[in-house]
Design a protein around this motif. Structure first.
Motif, PDB file in Angstrom:
ATOM      1  N   LEU A 167       0.834  -1.197   0.000  1.00 19.76           N
ATOM      2  CA  LEU A 167       0.000   0.000   0.000  1.00 19.76           C
ATOM      3  C   LEU A 167       0.875   1.255   0.000  1.00 19.76           C
ATOM      4  CD1 LEU A 167      -2.901   1.155   0.254  1.00 19.76           C
ATOM      5  CD2 LEU A 167      -2.526   1.171   2.738  1.00 19.76           C
ATOM      6  N   LEU A 168       0.631   2.135  -0.982  1.00 19.22           N
ATOM      7  CA  LEU A 168       1.335   3.420  -1.057  1.00 19.22           C
ATOM      8  C   LEU A 168       0.596   4.497  -0.275  1.00 19.22           C
ATOM      9  CD1 LEU A 168       2.424   4.117  -4.758  1.00 19.22           C
ATOM     10  CD2 LEU A 168       3.911   3.910  -2.760  1.00 19.22           C
ATOM     11  N   LEU A 169      -0.705   4.558  -0.496  1.00 16.64           N
ATOM     12  CA  LEU A 169      -1.520   5.570   0.177  1.00 16.64           C
ATOM     13  C   LEU A 169      -2.990   5.218   0.014  1.00 16.64           C
ATOM     14  CD1 LEU A 169      -2.667   7.310  -2.435  1.00 16.64           C
ATOM     15  CD2 LEU A 169      -0.443   8.388  -2.303  1.00 16.64           C
ATOM     16  N   LYS A 170      -3.831   5.902   0.818  1.00 14.39           N
ATOM     17  CA  LYS A 170      -5.268   5.651   0.718  1.00 14.39           C
ATOM     18  C   LYS A 170      -6.047   6.928   1.012  1.00 14.39           C
ATOM     19  CE  LYS A 170      -5.683   3.920   5.466  1.00 14.39           C
ATOM     20  NZ  LYS A 170      -5.997   2.728   6.303  1.00 14.39           N
ATOM     21  N   TYR A 171      -7.207   7.023   0.379  1.00 14.55           N
ATOM     22  CA  TYR A 171      -8.155   8.098   0.626  1.00 14.55           C
ATOM     23  C   TYR A 171      -9.431   7.464   1.178  1.00 14.55           C
ATOM     24  CZ  TYR A 171     -11.962  11.286  -0.236  1.00 14.55           C
ATOM     25  OH  TYR A 171     -13.089  12.056  -0.072  1.00 14.55           O
ATOM     26  N   THR A 172      -9.848   7.961   2.358  1.00 10.85           N
ATOM     27  CA  THR A 172     -11.062   7.406   2.964  1.00 10.85           C
ATOM     28  C   THR A 172     -11.965   8.522   3.467  1.00 10.85           C
ATOM     29  OG1 THR A 172      -9.918   7.156   5.072  1.00 10.85           O
ATOM     30  CG2 THR A 172      -9.969   5.240   3.645  1.00 10.85           C
ATOM     31  N   SER A 173     -12.162   9.549   2.651  1.00 11.44           N
ATOM     32  CA  SER A 173     -13.105  10.657   2.874  1.00 11.44           C
ATOM     33  C   SER A 173     -12.611  11.712   3.857  1.00 11.44           C
ATOM     34  CB  SER A 173     -14.483  10.143   3.297  1.00 11.44           C
ATOM     35  OG  SER A 173     -14.483   9.775   4.657  1.00 11.44           O
ATOM     36  N   ALA A 174     -11.358  11.728   4.171  1.00  8.79           N
ATOM     37  CA  ALA A 174     -10.807  12.815   4.995  1.00  8.79           C
ATOM     38  C   ALA A 174     -10.198  13.854   4.032  1.00  8.79           C
ATOM     39  CB  ALA A 174      -9.793  12.279   5.982  1.00  8.79           C
ATOM     40  N   ALA A 175      -8.963  14.250   4.230  1.00  9.24           N
ATOM     41  CA  ALA A 175      -8.325  15.234   3.362  1.00  9.24           C
ATOM     42  C   ALA A 175      -8.244  14.723   1.939  1.00  9.24           C
ATOM     43  CB  ALA A 175      -6.917  15.545   3.878  1.00  9.24           C
ATOM     44  N   THR A 176      -8.513  15.600   0.985  1.00 11.72           N
ATOM     45  CA  THR A 176      -8.520  15.162  -0.422  1.00 11.72           C
ATOM     46  C   THR A 176      -7.123  14.980  -0.978  1.00 11.72           C
ATOM     47  OG1 THR A 176      -8.702  17.462  -1.138  1.00 11.72           O
ATOM     48  CG2 THR A 176     -10.754  16.214  -0.913  1.00 11.72           C
ATOM     49  N   LEU A 177      -6.124  15.637  -0.391  1.00  9.39           N
ATOM     50  CA  LEU A 177      -4.734  15.432  -0.804  1.00  9.39           C
ATOM     51  C   LEU A 177      -4.112  14.458   0.191  1.00  9.39           C
ATOM     52  CD1 LEU A 177      -2.443  16.150  -2.747  1.00  9.39           C
ATOM     53  CD2 LEU A 177      -1.824  18.008  -1.180  1.00  9.39           C
ATOM     54  N   VAL A 178      -3.723  13.331  -0.340  1.00 16.27           N
ATOM     55  CA  VAL A 178      -3.226  12.256   0.518  1.00 16.27           C
ATOM     56  C   VAL A 178      -1.744  12.054   0.265  1.00 16.27           C
ATOM     57  CG1 VAL A 178      -3.485   9.843   1.130  1.00 16.27           C
ATOM     58  CG2 VAL A 178      -5.473  11.132   0.358  1.00 16.27           C
ATOM     59  N   LYS A 179      -0.985  12.006   1.326  1.00 16.20           N
ATOM     60  CA  LYS A 179       0.454  11.737   1.188  1.00 16.20           C
ATOM     61  C   LYS A 179       0.738  10.295   1.567  1.00 16.20           C
ATOM     62  CE  LYS A 179       1.851  16.518   2.062  1.00 16.20           C
ATOM     63  NZ  LYS A 179       2.087  16.806   0.622  1.00 16.20           N
ATOM     64  N   GLY A 180       1.621   9.679   0.794  1.00 18.94           N
ATOM     65  CA  GLY A 180       1.951   8.289   1.038  1.00 18.94           C
ATOM     66  C   GLY A 180       3.433   8.100   1.291  1.00 18.94           C
ATOM     67  N   ILE A 181       3.853   6.860   1.141  1.00 18.33           N
ATOM     68  CA  ILE A 181       5.253   6.550   1.377  1.00 18.33           C
ATOM     69  C   ILE A 181       6.095   6.924   0.164  1.00 18.33           C
ATOM     70  CG2 ILE A 181       4.726   4.709   3.011  1.00 18.33           C
ATOM     71  CD1 ILE A 181       5.284   2.701   0.747  1.00 18.33           C
ATOM     72  N   ASN A 182       7.395   7.061   0.386  1.00 13.42           N
ATOM     73  CA  ASN A 182       8.367   7.292  -0.686  1.00 13.42           C
ATOM     74  C   ASN A 182       8.095   8.557  -1.501  1.00 13.42           C
ATOM     75  OD1 ASN A 182       9.515   4.868   0.129  1.00 13.42           O
ATOM     76  ND2 ASN A 182       8.432   3.676  -1.416  1.00 13.42           N
ATOM     77  N   GLY A 183       7.451   9.553  -0.896  1.00  9.44           N
ATOM     78  CA  GLY A 183       7.257  10.841  -1.566  1.00  9.44           C
ATOM     79  C   GLY A 183       6.078  10.912  -2.513  1.00  9.44           C
ATOM     80  N   PHE A 184       5.299   9.859  -2.596  1.00 13.27           N
ATOM     81  CA  PHE A 184       4.120   9.861  -3.463  1.00 13.27           C
ATOM     82  C   PHE A 184       2.940  10.557  -2.797  1.00 13.27           C
ATOM     83  CE2 PHE A 184       5.159   7.378  -7.163  1.00 13.27           C
ATOM     84  CZ  PHE A 184       6.232   6.597  -6.760  1.00 13.27           C
ATOM     85  N   GLU A 185       2.100  11.156  -3.606  1.00 18.41           N
ATOM     86  CA  GLU A 185       0.849  11.702  -3.117  1.00 18.41           C
ATOM     87  C   GLU A 185      -0.220  11.589  -4.201  1.00 18.41           C
ATOM     88  OE1 GLU A 185       2.110  15.654  -1.902  1.00 18.41           O
ATOM     89  OE2 GLU A 185       1.197  16.499  -3.695  1.00 18.41           O
ATOM     90  N   ALA A 186      -1.465  11.706  -3.773  1.00 22.71           N
ATOM     91  CA  ALA A 186      -2.577  11.624  -4.713  1.00 22.71           C
ATOM     92  C   ALA A 186      -3.664  12.583  -4.253  1.00 22.71           C
ATOM     93  CB  ALA A 186      -3.123  10.201  -4.791  1.00 22.71           C
ATOM     94  N   GLU A 187      -4.391  13.106  -5.225  1.00 22.80           N
ATOM     95  CA  GLU A 187      -5.462  14.035  -4.908  1.00 22.80           C
ATOM     96  C   GLU A 187      -6.788  13.484  -5.380  1.00 22.80           C
ATOM     97  OE1 GLU A 187      -4.902  18.012  -6.337  1.00 22.80           O
ATOM     98  OE2 GLU A 187      -6.573  18.785  -5.136  1.00 22.80           O
ATOM     99  N   PHE A 188      -7.738  13.413  -4.464  1.00 24.39           N
ATOM    100  CA  PHE A 188      -9.088  12.978  -4.789  1.00 24.39           C
ATOM    101  C   PHE A 188      -9.867  14.168  -5.335  1.00 24.39           C
ATOM    102  CE2 PHE A 188     -12.902  10.583  -4.612  1.00 24.39           C
ATOM    103  CZ  PHE A 188     -13.899  11.385  -4.092  1.00 24.39           C
ATOM    104  N   LYS A 189     -10.330  14.057  -6.582  1.00 25.44           N
ATOM    105  CA  LYS A 189     -11.108  15.128  -7.202  1.00 25.44           C
ATOM    106  C   LYS A 189     -12.469  14.565  -7.603  1.00 25.44           C
ATOM    107  CE  LYS A 189      -7.334  18.002  -8.940  1.00 25.44           C
ATOM    108  NZ  LYS A 189      -6.736  18.668 -10.132  1.00 25.44           N
ATOM    109  N   LYS A 190     -13.457  14.878  -6.787  1.00 26.48           N
ATOM    110  CA  LYS A 190     -14.784  14.321  -7.019  1.00 26.48           C
ATOM    111  C   LYS A 190     -15.374  14.819  -8.338  1.00 26.48           C
ATOM    112  CE  LYS A 190     -19.231  13.683  -4.739  1.00 26.48           C
ATOM    113  NZ  LYS A 190     -20.025  13.959  -3.512  1.00 26.48           N
ATOM    114  N   SER A 191     -15.160  16.099  -8.645  1.00 26.61           N
ATOM    115  CA  SER A 191     -15.748  16.673  -9.861  1.00 26.61           C
ATOM    116  C   SER A 191     -15.193  16.017 -11.119  1.00 26.61           C
ATOM    117  CB  SER A 191     -15.483  18.179  -9.911  1.00 26.61           C
ATOM    118  OG  SER A 191     -14.091  18.433  -9.912  1.00 26.61           O
TER     119      SER A 191
END
Lengths: 115, 113
Positions: B46-70
């Protein structure tokens, strides 16, 4: 760090033979899963297992498949009579609880080749 | 039903340049989304996960992802690729019950020196 292990790493079998794929989940985990990935396709859910019962299974998981936890540590997937289309990478996973806040930890996979 | 689509089967970048791995999802409810990575002969991690909290999620090894509902997107980014980032990356959505994971097709990331 604890990890999920799987044996064997590669299994070759003839069509119609039975195979058992073995997994040792992380020791305090309570939920167990099997997934598979046919070459070039998506990873697909097969089955989840909790409290010595199947809690959910996919359409793929037909009567040819079975799972058990024979001794409290191993978690096995049995295919009774293998078909060519069962050739795939099979991944075992475990989690402490079920729910998005509980990570599923995956093993390295067993590559099954049916000839 | 939930599903994810990874828009690129293979991405190649040079070491030190940004990484962008694209993922779109389809869900009838607010989903939980994950990125997993698989290095050769290793399990899915697992690198990272989004579970309805902050839309910008930071993970391991410098990776991040942004949840964009629109945009129904959950793209994975990293500012500067490292050779060790070369691997297969999977975008994943969980079923409503939170057990079964539903995987995208995977994106193979190559990093050139």
């Amino acid at each position: 760090e604890p990890e999920v292990t799987q044996t064997p790493s590669h299994q070759v079998t003839q069509m119609g033979q039975e195979v058992i794929l073995r997994c040792v989940p992380i020791s305090n985990h309570l939920y167990f899963y099997w997934y598979r990935q046919i070459l070039g396709q998506k990873v697909e859910f097969l089955v989840s297992f909790y409290n010595n019962e199947i809690s959910e299974k996919s359409e793929i998981f037909d009567d040819q498949f079975s799972v058990e936890r024979p001794d409290g540590s191993n978690f096995t997937l049995k295919i009774r009579s293998t078909k060519l289309e069962d050739s795939a990478m099979y991944f075992c996973a475990s989690s402490y609880r079920q729910g998005d806040e509980y990570e599923q930890y995956f093993g390295p996979g067993t590559r099954l080749t049916v000839t | 039903a939930q599903s994810v689509t990874q828009l690129d089967s293979h991405v190649s970048v040079s070491e030190g340049t940004p990484v962008l791995l694209r993922c779109n999802y389809s869900s009838s409810y607010s989903p939980s989304l994950f990125w997993y990575v698989q290095h050769p002969n290793k399990g899915l991690q697992l690198l990272l996960k989004y579970t309805s909290a902050a839309t910008l999620v930071k993970g391991i090894n410098g990776f991040e992802a942004e949840f964009k509902k629109s945009e129904t997107s959950f793209h994975l980014t990293k500012p500067s690729a490292h050779m060790s980032d070369a691997a297969e990356y999977f975008c994943v959505v969980s079923s409503r019950q939170g057990g079964k994971l539903i995987f995208g097709q995977g994106t193979e990331l190559s990093v050139k020196p």
